[in-house]
Design a protein around this motif. Structure first.
Motif, PDB file in Angstrom:
ATOM      1  N   SER A 254      30.515  45.963  36.029  1.00 27.38           N
ATOM      2  CA  SER A 254      31.489  47.370  36.174  1.00 27.38           C
ATOM      3  C   SER A 254      31.418  47.883  37.280  1.00 27.38           C
ATOM      4  O   SER A 254      32.197  48.759  37.828  1.00 27.38           O
ATOM      5  CB  SER A 254      31.168  48.287  35.019  1.00 27.38           C
ATOM      6  N   MET A 255      30.284  47.705  38.171  1.00 26.05           N
ATOM      7  CA  MET A 255      30.119  48.644  39.657  1.00 26.05           C
ATOM      8  C   MET A 255      30.620  47.441  40.847  1.00 26.05           C
ATOM      9  O   MET A 255      30.310  47.919  41.893  1.00 26.05           O
ATOM     10  CB  MET A 255      28.885  48.863  39.590  1.00 26.05           C
ATOM     11  N   THR A 256      31.113  46.233  40.436  1.00 20.65           N
ATOM     12  CA  THR A 256      31.568  45.696  41.562  1.00 20.65           C
ATOM     13  C   THR A 256      32.655  46.224  42.356  1.00 20.65           C
ATOM     14  O   THR A 256      33.615  46.930  42.037  1.00 20.65           O
ATOM     15  CB  THR A 256      32.193  44.031  41.055  1.00 20.65           C
ATOM     16  N   GLU A 257      32.449  46.086  43.563  1.00 20.52           N
ATOM     17  CA  GLU A 257      33.341  46.636  44.732  1.00 20.52           C
ATOM     18  C   GLU A 257      34.445  45.351  45.524  1.00 20.52           C
ATOM     19  O   GLU A 257      35.061  46.192  46.216  1.00 20.52           O
ATOM     20  CB  GLU A 257      32.643  47.133  45.763  1.00 20.52           C
ATOM     21  N   ASP A 258      34.130  44.396  45.091  1.00 20.78           N
ATOM     22  CA  ASP A 258      35.002  43.426  45.410  1.00 20.78           C
ATOM     23  C   ASP A 258      35.404  42.577  44.514  1.00 20.78           C
ATOM     24  O   ASP A 258      34.849  42.227  43.533  1.00 20.78           O
ATOM     25  CB  ASP A 258      34.239  42.713  46.312  1.00 20.78           C
ATOM     26  N   ASN A 259      36.785  42.113  44.485  1.00 24.69           N
ATOM     27  CA  ASN A 259      37.340  41.451  43.264  1.00 24.69           C
ATOM     28  C   ASN A 259      36.755  40.244  43.100  1.00 24.69           C
ATOM     29  O   ASN A 259      36.688  39.756  41.907  1.00 24.69           O
ATOM     30  CB  ASN A 259      38.829  41.134  43.625  1.00 24.69           C
ATOM     31  N   GLU A 260      35.995  39.688  43.982  1.00 22.61           N
ATOM     32  CA  GLU A 260      35.243  38.198  43.500  1.00 22.61           C
ATOM     33  C   GLU A 260      33.670  38.242  43.650  1.00 22.61           C
ATOM     34  O   GLU A 260      33.041  37.578  43.577  1.00 22.61           O
ATOM     35  CB  GLU A 260      35.657  37.295  44.628  1.00 22.61           C
ATOM     36  N   ALA A 261      33.336  39.854  43.600  1.00 17.34           N
ATOM     37  CA  ALA A 261      31.652  39.857  43.602  1.00 17.34           C
ATOM     38  C   ALA A 261      31.239  39.480  42.040  1.00 17.34           C
ATOM     39  O   ALA A 261      32.280  39.440  41.137  1.00 17.34           O
ATOM     40  CB  ALA A 261      31.499  41.388  43.676  1.00 17.34           C
TER      41      ALA A 261
END
Length: 609
Positions: A313-320
């Motif tokens: 839930s903490m991804t800062e990039d769409n593909e992380a």
């Protein structure tokens, strides 16, 4: 225009003819000569930086995958990597044979000796010592994987005679490579003292740290290989170290460790919160614990470990992604602070689920290193709650029915969370499959999980925590009483009471290494040198170490009962984990590539290959 052009050409030809010497003797603007390179401290330092960057780890520094998810975790990333969960150690696993880097270091050592006339004696000795350290480091990384390897310490230059035999160097005995590493470190450690205080270049304590680790490896191989029912060896000694050499190696390791511990380092202790302190130790790039690290800097050189392992839930990039899920076995290897075993209490003696008021309560009283290593239910990351909940447990009058949502973050019919935004979710991609995420070395810096910025926290080659454990193990094997104090010091930093242990065993020391050094590229090699890897990863589908298990939390729905709204935990075997780890006898020494064998008939194969 034509006449002007011809005139210019004629003028140029005249200049060439008249200024012949000056024209051809001008210094090149694009080529650096050996004389220039090896007499300019900045250029030499730049060359060294290239070599430092090429120093090896198991699968590359901060490379997501490799050892991390096949020891104490599983792969939860993209489907095209699913073979990592259907894994049995191949004979080439961990192979490393880098004579390209050895050649470059040998060439540089000879060049600095030949061409450096303007460097001071101190500068020259320091640069040579750094190169010799890196060469020994590479040999250590090879010997711990391959056994004895050819010891090449000078350029091998082909004379085009048609006979390559003079270039064909046989493998050294396994102990000869370890002896070379020790003698090199002893010879150069004082020259490296100029770098003391620099954590990203070799210094005196870095040399001692390599001694501490390498001599411990040699000692344990000498001892524990000989204790096997069928010791692993070759007739020429390329594999296998005589048992009689163990004591000397243990003493050398202990001596080096003690010198480091009496130096300027201290166990990191800057945060009153013990769990946060353990995380900060490797994340802040400050403090007194790290001895030698691979550094990174935003905008210059970064890594994507955070991009690959950030909480869902903490991804800062769409593909992380959230590619690696730690195992329940690892989590349970962290003991309770009261001294009891770390087995989590999910059920009572009668086999009924134990209900907890808060998800985190099942982890209460645990070794604080668990918090600094693993993200588990009820904890936070980047000051935000991690929303780990597998589903709901609905009471059906006789038992609980466990229910999950197909959609992460969806609410149940009562308006409260069904399955958390962070999972866990079985058979899912880029979300935890075990109920846990990695915290250790996942950066909490802004934008660290984006491709554009990425992370710049460093990778620890050597740190004091390992040195304490090296000293403890060597002292214990030598029957020295100080071993207990070293382990208790490490445990006190983790929140245990002072002198929490009154006695040591091999199993205690080995478990301390597992929890203290988790995900730092030690466990695979530790189990090999103790000659127990085939017992831990035995291929058994019922062995909790060979099989990665998970622990899923469920919110109880049981209106009118005291447990309503509480949380229970279920042990699961994730669907994506398909086959138990199986370490075979052939895996104690990686196979040598066929092209190496073809090019050098003096190279003998490793056992079982």
């Amino acid at each position: 225009m034509k006449k002007i052009y011809i005139g210019i050409v004629v003028s140029c030809l005249w200049l060439v003819s008249c200024k012949h010497d000056e024209w051809f003797q001008r210094e090149s603007k694009t080529t650096i000569t050996d004389e220039q390179l090896w007499n300019d401290p900045k250029l030499v330092t730049s060359q060294l930086a290239n070599y430092y960057d090429r120093l090896p780890s198991l699968h590359g520094v901060f490379n997501t995958g490799g050892m991390t998810e096949i020891d104490d975790a599983m792969w939860s990333g993209t489907r095209d990597q699913n073979g990592k969960n259907d894994f049995q150690y191949g004979s080439d696993y961990g192979r490393y044979w880098d004579y390209g880097l050895i050649r470059d270091l040998n060439l540089s050592l000879e060049s600095i000796e030949q061409f450096s006339i303007k460097l001071t004696a101190e500068q020259k000795n320091l640069f040579k010592a750094e190169m010799r350290f890196m060469r020994a480091f590479v040999y250590f990384e090879m010997v711990k994987r391959m056994g004895g390897v050819p010891l090449v310490t000078r350029q091998l230059i082909y004379d085009f005679s048609g006979d390559p035999t003079p270039l064909q160097t046989p493998r050294a005995k396994e102990h000869e490579v370890y002896d070379f590493i020790y003698s090199e470190m002893e010879a150069i450690k004082n020259d490296l003292a100029t770098n003391n205080g620099i954590k990203t270049r070799a210094n005196k304590y870095t040399a001692l740290a390599l001694e501490s680790r390498a001599m411990l490896y040699a000692a344990s191989i000498a001892k524990y290989n000989s204790l096997m029912a069928a010791p692993i060896s070759t007739p020429g000694g390329e594999v296998g170290i005589p048992a009689a050499m163990a004591t000397d190696y243990y003493n050398k390791s202990l001596t080096a460790s003690k010198e480091i511990m009496s130096g300027p380092f201290a166990l990191f202790n800057e945060n009153a919160d013990k769990g946060g302190n353990f995380y900060d130790m490797l994340n802040k790039k400050t403090g007194s614990e790290v001895i030698f690290a691979k550094d990174f800097a935003v905008g210059l050189k970064v890594h994507r470990f955070t991009y690959d392992n950030i909480v869902k839930s903490m991804t800062e990039d769409n593909e992380a992604s959230s590619a690696i899920s730690p195992s329940l076995s690892l989590v349970e290897s962290f003991d309770y602070l009261d001294g009891t075993r770390g087995t989590l209490r999910d059920k009572d003696a009668s086999g009924d689920y134990i209900a907890y008021s808060n998800p985190i309560d099942i982890f209460a009283g645990k070794d604080a290193r668990l918090f600094g290593t693993v993200i588990y239910p009820g904890t936070t990351f980047k000051s935000s709650p991690v929303r780990l909940q597998a589903g709901v447990a609905v009471w059906n009058n006789t038992s609980y029915q466990l229910s999950t949502s197909a959609e992460l973050g969806k609410n149940y019919t009562d308006g409260q969370t069904w399955t958390g935004f962070d999972g866990p979710k079985d058979d899912a991609v880029d979300v935890s499959n075990t109920g846990f995420y990695i915290r250790k070395m996942v950066s909490d810096a802004p934008a660290a999980s984006t491709r554009g910025t990425s992370a710049a926290n460093w990778w620890p080659w050597f740190r004091l925590g390992e040195i304490y454990l090296n000293a403890a193990e060597a002292a214990f094997e030598l029957g020295r009483p100080e071993a207990l104090g070293y382990v208790n010091s490490i445990r006190a930093r983790a929140g245990f009471p002072a002198n929490s242990l009154s006695a040591l065993t091999n199993n205690i020391i080995r478990n301390e290494r597992r929890v203290e050094l988790a995900f730092e590229d030690h466990r695979y090699f530790d189990l090999k040198r103790w000659r127990i890897a085939h017992l831990v990863w035995d291929g058994s589908e019922t062995d909790p170490n060979a099989v990665v298990m998970g622990l899923y939390s469920y919110r109880v729905i049981r209106p009118g009962h005291p447990d309503n709204g509480k949380y229970i935990y279920a042990r699961v075997r994730p669907t994506r984990f398909r086959r138990a780890r199986f370490f075979r006898m052939t895996n104690y020494y990686s196979s040598i590539a066929q092209d190496v064998l073809n090019n050098n008939p003096k190279i003998v194969r490793n056992p079982f290959q």
